[in-house]
Structure formats: structure tokens, C-alpha cells
Design a protein around this motif. Structure first.
Motif, PDB file in Angstrom:
ATOM      1  N   PHE A   1       0.807  -1.321  -0.158  1.00  0.00           N
ATOM      2  CA  PHE A   1       0.072   0.028   0.006  1.00  0.00           C
ATOM      3  C   PHE A   1       0.941   1.379   0.005  1.00  0.00           C
ATOM      4  O   PHE A   1       0.416   2.330  -0.311  1.00  0.00           O
ATOM      5  CB  PHE A   1      -0.918  -0.005   1.154  1.00  0.00           C
ATOM      6  N   TYR A   2       2.170   1.171   0.594  1.00  0.00           N
ATOM      7  CA  TYR A   2       2.868   2.541   0.613  1.00  0.00           C
ATOM      8  C   TYR A   2       3.812   2.554  -0.498  1.00  0.00           C
ATOM      9  O   TYR A   2       4.523   3.582  -0.585  1.00  0.00           O
ATOM     10  CB  TYR A   2       3.254   2.574   2.177  1.00  0.00           C
TER      11      TYR A   2
ATOM     12  N   VAL B   1       4.448   3.117  -3.438  1.00  0.00           N
ATOM     13  CA  VAL B   1       3.905   3.610  -4.660  1.00  0.00           C
ATOM     14  C   VAL B   1       4.843   4.511  -5.502  1.00  0.00           C
ATOM     15  O   VAL B   1       4.219   5.196  -6.437  1.00  0.00           O
ATOM     16  CB  VAL B   1       2.715   4.704  -4.285  1.00  0.00           C
TER      17      VAL B   1
ATOM     18  N   ARG C   1      -2.120   4.896  -5.063  1.00  0.00           N
ATOM     19  CA  ARG C   1      -2.476   4.567  -3.894  1.00  0.00           C
ATOM     20  C   ARG C   1      -3.891   4.383  -3.906  1.00  0.00           C
ATOM     21  O   ARG C   1      -4.570   3.576  -3.141  1.00  0.00           O
ATOM     22  CB  ARG C   1      -2.029   5.706  -2.980  1.00  0.00           C
TER      23      ARG C   1
ATOM     24  N   ARG D   1      -5.372   1.046  -5.398  1.00  0.00           N
ATOM     25  CA  ARG D   1      -4.772  -0.130  -4.465  1.00  0.00           C
ATOM     26  C   ARG D   1      -5.638  -0.066  -3.381  1.00  0.00           C
ATOM     27  O   ARG D   1      -6.067  -1.332  -3.109  1.00  0.00           O
ATOM     28  CB  ARG D   1      -3.156   0.280  -3.708  1.00  0.00           C
ATOM     29  N   GLU D   2      -6.091   0.985  -2.801  1.00  0.00           N
ATOM     30  CA  GLU D   2      -6.971   0.991  -1.911  1.00  0.00           C
ATOM     31  C   GLU D   2      -8.477   0.592  -2.088  1.00  0.00           C
ATOM     32  O   GLU D   2      -9.079  -0.140  -1.568  1.00  0.00           O
ATOM     33  CB  GLU D   2      -7.283   2.272  -1.018  1.00  0.00           C
TER      34      GLU D   2
END
Length: 208
Positions: free
Chosen positions: A84-85, A87, A93, A96-97
Motif C-alpha cells: 500500500f505504501y 507507490v 495509492r 490500491r485502496e
């Protein structure tokens, strides 16, 4: 709101909660309560903190419960952070979320859906589209790029073998390159597993 400790026939101390359950998917802050007792904060050792990775996570019942196996927790947390981080390359991001929120919507994990829906809305500025996903489910029309991501995440979540060349082709047609498609797969697959873990060891609590 109170907790009751119940001792099972084999001597396991389980928790019973009377806090209200959520009645809908939401971007509001949802709580979570464990079925088993987390480690008390004052019993956390340096080994446990190494497993938590971030010392601030010691305030979370969820992470203190997982800290009973700190090496596994550390591997889980570092994988989560990288998906998640990290990127600098690959998928933005917000997307992904979105993949994580879609997996959580399919699995019925109201807590995880709320967290990742908030992030998807924050990083995309598309709160209305995220709310449609939560309210209508994974068939909601979010625009083709997001529709393709949600369809891929849904297939991986329902049964991994359902994800195939047609999903990859649709993602490519929506403008995703191979690295971005890999990020969709990682985000959805990780949260397919994480949802089921969270649903197994505790339950969501309705927003205040």
C-alpha cells in the motif's frame, strides 16, 4: 457496552461483547473487538514491538492479539506496508485502496471496507464513487478503470482461479500496465486473506 470472559470446555478464555454490530457498509470509523484476549500493553516485549513494526500499533487490540506470534505479524505488516505504501512505481495509492475495499465488500468485512474506502476516497477525491461501491456492491458503475479493478479484485476474492486472461485484458484496456496489474492482484489477494483473518478472530462494532 461490556465484555464478558467465557471459558470454553478446553480451557480457552474467549470474549463475548454486547457492542452493536454495524448495519451497513460505511466510510465512517468502524470499531473492532477480538474474540480472544490481546496481549496487555504492559506485557509487550521488544520482540513483540519488533513484530508490530510501528510501536503505535500497540494501542490496537487487533495487532496486540496478532502479536502473540510476533514473527508472523512482522512478515504480515511488512507485506501490507509494501503493497500500500510503496507507490514510487506501479498503481496509484487510490487504486490500491480500491482493490482492498472491493475485496472487503465481497467478503463482508465491514471494518476493512470502511478503512480502505476512506483511503480510496481520500486519495482519489471520488467519495461519491466509493460510496456507490459500499452501498450497491461490486456491480456498481464506477467508470471503466475502476470497474476493471473491482472486477479483478472480485474474481480473486470469490475464488482465485476465477481470475484469468479476460481480467488482465480488461485492465490493460483500461490503461494499466503490467506492474499496475500486479499491484491490483497483490492488494486484492492480501486483503482477501486479511479480511478472513479479521472476521475469524473478532467482529466489527458500529460507528458511534
Amino acid at each position: 457496552m461490556s465484555d464478558t470472559i467465557v471459558e470454553t470446555a478446553d480451557g480457552i478464555r474467549a470474549l463475548r461483547h454486547d457492542a452493536p454490530h454495524p448495519d451497513a457498509f460505511t466510510r465512517d470509523s468502524v470499531g473492532w473487538l477480538p474474540w480472544l484476549e490481546p496481549l496487555p500493553v504492559d506485557q509487550l516485549t521488544e520482540r513483540h514491538h519488533a513484530g508490530l513494526v510501528d510501536r503505535g500499533r500497540a494501542s490496537s487490540d487487533y495487532f496486540r492479539l496478532l502479536a502473540r506470534d510476533p514473527e508472523i505479524l512482522r512478515a504480515r505488516t511488512l507485506t501490507d506496508k509494501d503493497i500500500f505504501y510503496n507507490v514510487a512505481e506501479g498503481l496509484p495509492r487510490a487504486d490500491r485502496e480500491l482493490a482492498a475495499a472491493a475485496a472487503s465488500r465481497v467478503n463482508g468485512c465491514v471494518f476493512c471496507a470502511s478503512v480502505h474506502a476512506r483511503f480510496a476516497a481520500h486519495f482519489s477525491g471520488r467519495g461519491d464513487a466509493v460510496d456507490r461501491l459500499l452501498a450497491e456492491g461490486v456491480d456498481a458503475d464506477l467508470g471503466e478503470r475502476w470497474n476493471a479493478i473491482v472486477a479483478a479484485a472480485t474474481a480473486l476474492t470469490q475464488t482465485p482461479i476465477a481470475f484469468g486472461p479476460a481480467h488482465v485484458a480488461r485492465l490493460r484496456a483500461a490503461g494499466l500496465d503490467d506492474l499496475e496489474i500486479s499491484d491490483v492482484v497483490h492488494g486484492a489477494a492480501f486483503f482477501n486473506w486479511a479480511n478472513r483473518l479479521m472476521l475469524t478472530i473478532g467482529r466489527a462494532v458500529a460507528p458511534a
